[in-house]
Design a protein around this motif. Structure first.
Motif, short mmCIF file in Angstrom:
data_model
loop_
_atom_site.label_atom_id
_atom_site.label_comp_id
_atom_site.label_asym_id
_atom_site.label_seq_id
_atom_site.Cartn_x
_atom_site.Cartn_y
_atom_site.Cartn_z
N ILE A 197 0.85 -1.19 0.00
CA ILE A 197 0.00 0.00 0.00
C ILE A 197 0.89 1.24 0.00
CG2 ILE A 197 -1.76 1.30 1.24
CD1 ILE A 197 -2.82 -1.33 2.28
N MET A 198 0.66 2.06 -1.01
CA MET A 198 1.53 3.23 -1.21
C MET A 198 0.68 4.48 -1.29
SD MET A 198 3.94 1.59 -4.12
CE MET A 198 5.28 2.74 -3.88
N ALA A 199 1.32 5.59 -0.98
CA ALA A 199 0.65 6.88 -1.14
C ALA A 199 0.98 7.45 -2.51
CB ALA A 199 1.12 7.84 -0.06
N GLU A 200 0.01 8.11 -3.12
CA GLU A 200 0.25 8.76 -4.40
C GLU A 200 0.85 10.14 -4.13
OE1 GLU A 200 -3.44 8.76 -6.51
OE2 GLU A 200 -3.06 6.78 -7.38
N GLY A 201 1.79 10.51 -4.96
CA GLY A 201 2.44 11.80 -4.75
C GLY A 201 3.75 11.60 -4.00
N ASP A 202 4.53 12.67 -3.90
CA ASP A 202 5.84 12.54 -3.27
C ASP A 202 5.76 12.94 -1.80
OD1 ASP A 202 6.95 11.62 -5.58
OD2 ASP A 202 7.31 13.62 -6.36
N SER A 203 6.60 13.90 -1.47
CA SER A 203 6.65 14.27 -0.05
C SER A 203 5.36 14.92 0.42
CB SER A 203 7.83 15.23 0.18
OG SER A 203 7.71 16.33 -0.69
N GLY A 204 4.63 15.49 -0.53
CA GLY A 204 3.39 16.16 -0.12
C GLY A 204 2.18 15.26 -0.13
N TRP A 205 2.43 13.96 0.01
CA TRP A 205 1.30 13.02 -0.09
C TRP A 205 0.32 13.15 1.06
CZ3 TRP A 205 0.28 9.42 3.69
CH2 TRP A 205 1.29 9.21 4.65
N CYS A 206 0.83 13.59 2.18
CA CYS A 206 -0.04 13.66 3.35
C CYS A 206 -0.89 14.93 3.30
CB CYS A 206 0.80 13.62 4.63
SG CYS A 206 -0.22 13.76 6.12
N SER A 207 -2.19 14.76 3.16
CA SER A 207 -3.09 15.91 3.11
C SER A 207 -4.41 15.52 3.76
CB SER A 207 -3.33 16.33 1.65
OG SER A 207 -3.98 15.29 0.97
N ASP A 208 -5.34 16.42 3.70
CA ASP A 208 -6.65 16.15 4.29
C ASP A 208 -7.32 14.95 3.60
OD1 ASP A 208 -8.93 16.57 5.86
OD2 ASP A 208 -9.88 17.62 4.19
N LYS A 209 -7.18 14.93 2.28
CA LYS A 209 -7.77 13.81 1.53
C LYS A 209 -6.64 12.98 0.93
CE LYS A 209 -12.05 16.20 0.50
NZ LYS A 209 -12.94 16.76 -0.52
N LEU A 210 -6.50 11.79 1.41
CA LEU A 210 -5.39 10.94 0.97
C LEU A 210 -5.76 10.19 -0.31
CD1 LEU A 210 -4.17 9.21 4.26
CD2 LEU A 210 -3.02 11.01 2.96
N SER A 211 -4.75 10.01 -1.15
CA SER A 211 -4.91 9.15 -2.32
C SER A 211 -3.89 8.03 -2.21
CB SER A 211 -4.69 9.94 -3.61
OG SER A 211 -5.69 10.92 -3.72
N LEU A 212 -4.37 6.82 -2.05
CA LEU A 212 -3.48 5.68 -1.85
C LEU A 212 -3.67 4.65 -2.95
CD1 LEU A 212 -4.11 5.14 1.98
CD2 LEU A 212 -2.43 6.65 0.91
#
Lengths: 570, 326
Positions: free
Chosen positions: A39-54
């Motif tokens: 399971i990975m996060a989409e995006g780079d260092s800014g992946w952590c936000s209010d709405k996550l895309s995994l």
């Protein structure tokens, strides 16, 4: 401190069993060797936000493939990694990729305890909110802006792709304005359509309570366990439901479907898509974990015909160039995922389910109109395919299919003919060794193959029909004792009246016939005349049908029957 | 007032007739009560009261008992019904039945319903041929006569069946040297077998069976008329093509040699075979009867119980010096 230590230990233990959180790489949140999942996060260092895309990447042989329930259960274990690594996240969408191909999407939120479930876009908002049922036609577009398109309907079965339909230049077509009535979306849209067909569902307490919870979630949560406070809220919910049933479009619903478009086709002015002919969309009821109810349909399985009428996303060359440019990142990769909103015509009332089954199938749903939205990040309508284009495409596909079917039949007929001719001598030899009764039986039998058997005697047929209290299928030789087509008495064997098909030549008195059909014996004492309703009749040319007892005549008749069945003239 | 002789005679005559009529009905009343007790008691003691039903019972001073609308049922439904069952000439003393005649009038035997209830059998064979010919219910009259002379030790049995458009039959058997103990044990055996005391029944059967060894057949006659069923068979053809009709062939295959070996003369054996074969093919009425000068054994010693003295029909016909006539 001790508590914190204990919590971390428990998490580590859980992770070792199921999903191992990996903190080394920024984008990888968890892996599981047992379930062959990462399971990975989409995006780079800014992946952590209010709405996550995994993304949940599964290997093809993962035990989770094809088991959405187990997968949802596993993904719901992401609560801890998400809370640890990205505390500010309030909702997340997990795109499930099997061998790199997206199969389905799960959505979850902190509000529902990070329980992930497959949910169609329109019916599974990350943060449940009342659906604007009163919005005018553009509701589809407006709601697309409000909600994440990631929660799409899930194709659970796909038919073998048919031949590609002829290309249609849809880029220049102006989308037809669609009915002004509100088009129900996703699960709710289907449910309201079913309630319209089966109004008794309005008295289903579980259903009304669920609707109330979905429409007034904040109010509902406050009084869910206080029946005196809850009752007036449920009354409001029921009114809201009745209003939706009365106002929403009586035929159409919309469903969102995530698709991937190919490279622009400059000849056809479309971004091509490869869609299956028929798919089954599994539209699941969105449920808050704190409000699970029963007694009405949880999943509608929609058999959708004609997905392949949609050959691509139409767009002019200039618009397409700009569209691609907007979706190209700094590395030159193009985001080719869009959301396709299908406007679907459901079948007539009688063909709709009762709405109380846990899983309800809806057959023969048809696509009438399609809109494309750019995607979850910037949901704006980018293209559409009008009702006329879909109808035209359907007509072309059906015509092509019909032509192919005709050609297939012709080839089959040719082959059948060859086989029949090849075994003609063999069949004649076989028939030469059997009784006259057996030959006449084969002559009148509708089967294209030779069968064991002989003509039926009146006594046996009557006995069987009486004993088993049901019609008995017989092949008989009869001599008429009157004319006509209905209840013609017989001189032989007697005690039998024959009715022949309407399109057959009426029987003539004292002629011999071979008949095939169902025989019954009316109730009554003594010997009431039996009744034979023939489906096959042959007017004999000779006494006692001697002409039909020749082996050659039987074989020729079989050839004729084969050709007739295949719709081919000799 | 002085009555003339004629008037006096008329008055006396009327009084006598009145007394006779009154006596008849009064006697009938008591006879009916007694008969009801006898019949109901017998049915209950034998356990048959669950299976036999009737609407009413009446009796006359002469001993005739009539049961109206009698039904014999099993757990699944009706087996046989009869409009009247008349019992007369009943002579029973001390458990010894000496005389009884039973007339079953207008009986009805619903063979199709019974077969359906049992799940049917053989789609195109056996019973379904009967149904195919329209025999869904067999109807007619039955007669049975039992007369035992314990002085001469002779038992005469008669059975007659008269059916509507089916098969009529009459048979008589005269048995000699019948021990009265055998007759007396029949009733007790029946009660035992229908009651719970099976072991007693078996013991009784073992004891009574020795009397079978002394029982002999003095004479018999059997008449069977299949004209009704043959006529019906011609109406409902059993063949699929014309010209092949065999209305109702019965395969009566008997071995001429066995008859001769059992004592029948070759000419009589051939004649018997020819007659039976002809009847089997064309049907009609046949009369078989014995021509015995002295009674012959009916049973012989077996391993446990007596066995029939005739191991096959041919031996029976030969030993009873039977003749057949169409």
């Amino acid at each position: 401190m001790l508590l914190k230590y204990a919590r971390k230990s428990a998490l580590l233990l859980l992770s070792a069993c199921l999903i191992s959180p990996v903190a080394v790489q920024a984008k990888t949140l968890a892996t599981s060797q047992k379930y062959k999942m990462e399971i990975m996060a989409e995006g780079d260092s800014g992946w952590c936000s209010d709405k996550l895309s995994l993304q949940a990447k599964l290997q093809g042989d993962s035990p989770l493939v094809g088991d959405s329930a187990l997968l949802g259960n596993m993904l719901s274990r992401m609560k801890t990694p998400i809370q640890n690594d990205c505390p500010k996240a309030s909702s997340a969408v997990i795109k499930v990729l099997v061998n790199g191909v997206e199969k389905e999407r799960f959505a979850g939120s902190s509000a529902n305890g990070w329980v992930f479930s497959v949910q169609p876009k329109t019916s599974a908002p990350s943060v449940p909110a009342p659906t604007p049922a009163s919005a005018p036609q553009p509701v589809a577009a407006s709601s697309a802006q409000q909600q994440s398109p990631a929660a799409t309907a899930v194709p659970v079965a796909q038919a073998t792709p048919q031949e590609a339909p002829a290309a249609v230049d849809t880029a220049e077509q102006t989308p037809t304005a669609y009915p002004a009535a509100v088009v129900g979306e996703g699960y709710k849209g289907i449910l309201v359509r079913v309630i319209r067909a089966k109004p008794a569902l309005l008295d289903n307490k579980g259903l009304v309570r669920w609707w109330t919870a979905m429409h007034f979630p904040n109010e509902y949560r406050k009084v869910a366990n206080q029946e005196f406070e809850l009752a007036p809220l449920i009354d409001s919910g029921k009114k809201s439901l009745q209003q939706a049933v009365g106002e929403w479009d009586p035929h159409l619903v919309s469903l969102d479907y995530g698709v991937r478009f190919g490279e622009y086709d400059f000849d056809r002015s479309i971004f091509p898509m490869d869609l299956s002919d028929e798919v089954t969309l599994s539209v699941q009821r969105p449920d808050y974990h704190w409000n699970r109810v029963q007694g009405f349909t949880r999943v509608f399985r929609l058999s959708l015909e004609g997905m392949n009428y949609i050959t691509g996303m139409p767009m002019t060359r200039e618009a397409a160039k700009q569209f691609v440019a907007q979706r190209t990142n700094r590395y030159g990769d193009v985001d080719r995922d869009v959301v396709m909103r299908l406007f679907i015509r459901l079948p007539d009332d009688a063909a709709l389910p009762d709405g109380v089954e846990s899983y309800a199938n809806i057959e023969n749903a048809q696509i009438e109109y399609v809109e494309f939205y750019s995607g979850r990040k910037a949901p704006e309508k980018v293209a559409s395919i009008s009702q006329d284009i879909i109808a035209k495409q359907r007509a072309e596909v059906l015509a092509a299919r019909e032509a192919a079917e005709k050609e297939r039949k012709r080839r089959e007929a040719e082959e059948e003919m060859k086989q029949l001719m090849a075994r003609r001598e063999q069949d004649i030899a076989v028939l030469g060794k059997v009784s006259v009764s057996a030959r006449l039986f084969n002559f009148i039998s509708p089967s294209t193959e030779l069968e064991r058997g002989s003509l039926t005697s009146l006594r046996k047929a009557r006995g069987y029909a009486l004993l088993h209290e049901k019609p008995v299928t017989v092949s008989m030789l009869v001599q008429s004792d009157g004319g006509g087509a209905t209840d013609v008495p017989t001189k032989w064997p007697g005690l039998l009246n024959v009715t022949i098909p309407q399109d057959a030549k009426p029987m003539e008195s004292l002629r011999w016939y071979l008949v095939y059909g169902d025989l019954i014996v009316p109730q009554g004492e003594g010997l009431p005349d039996a009744i034979l309703r023939a489906t096959e009749v042959y007017e004999c040319q000779a006494e006692q049908c001697a002409d039909a007892s020749a082996p050659e005549a039987v074989v020729d008749r079989k050839v004729q029957q084969s050709m007739k069945l295949l719709g081919v003239e000799r | 007032m002085k009555l003339s002789k004629t008037t006096l005679a008329a008055v006396i005559g009327c009084a006598v007739v009145g007394l006779l009529i009154g006596g008849w009905f009064t006697g009938g009343h008591f006879a009916t009560k007694k008969a009801r007790d006898t019949v109901e008691g017998a049915l209950i003691r034998s356990g048959m009261n669950k299976f036999v039903r009737y609407d009413s019972l009446s009796a006359t001073v002469l001993g005739t008992v009539t049961l109206k609308n009698v039904e014999l049922v099993d757990q699944q439904g009706l087996l046989v019904s009869a409009k009247n069952v008349v019992l007369f000439d009943l002579d029973e003393k001390g458990g010894l039945l000496k005389s009884l005649e039973v007339q079953v009038e207008d009986y009805s035997f619903p063979i199709l319903d019974i077969t359906r209830r049992s799940g049917g059998y053989g789609t195109f064979s056996g019973g379904s041929d009967l149904f195919g010919m329209g025999y869904t219910t067999i109807q007619g009259d039955l007669g049975f006569s039992f007369k035992y002379d314990d002085g001469d030790r002779v038992l005469k049995l008669k059975l007659s069946s008269d059916t509507d458009a089916f098969i009529d039959a009459d048979c008589t058997f005269e048995l000699a040297n019948v021990d009265r103990e055998l007759i007396a044990s029949m009733g007790r055996l029946y009660s035992s077998m229908n009651g719970a005391n099976w072991m007693a029944g078996i013991e009784l059967a073992m004891k009574s069976s020795v009397y079978l060894l002394t029982t002999k057949l003095a004479n018999y006659s059997l008449s069977v008329d299949t004209e009704g069923v043959i006529k019906r068979a011609k109406q409902v053809t059993a063949t699929s093509l014309p010209g092949e009709e065999e209305p109702l062939k019965m395969d009566i295959s008997m071995d001429e040699m066995v008859m001769i070996q059992a004592g029948m003369s070759p000419s009589n054996a051939r004649e018997m075979i020819t007659t039976l074969d002809k009847w089997g093919r064309s049907g009609g009425r046949i009369v078989l009867k014995s021509n015995l000068e002295s009674p012959v054994d009916l049973f012989q010693r077996g391993n446990l119980l007596p066995e029939p003295a005739f191991s096959n029909p041919e031996t029976f016909l030969a030993l009873t010096r039977s003749s057949a006539e169409l």
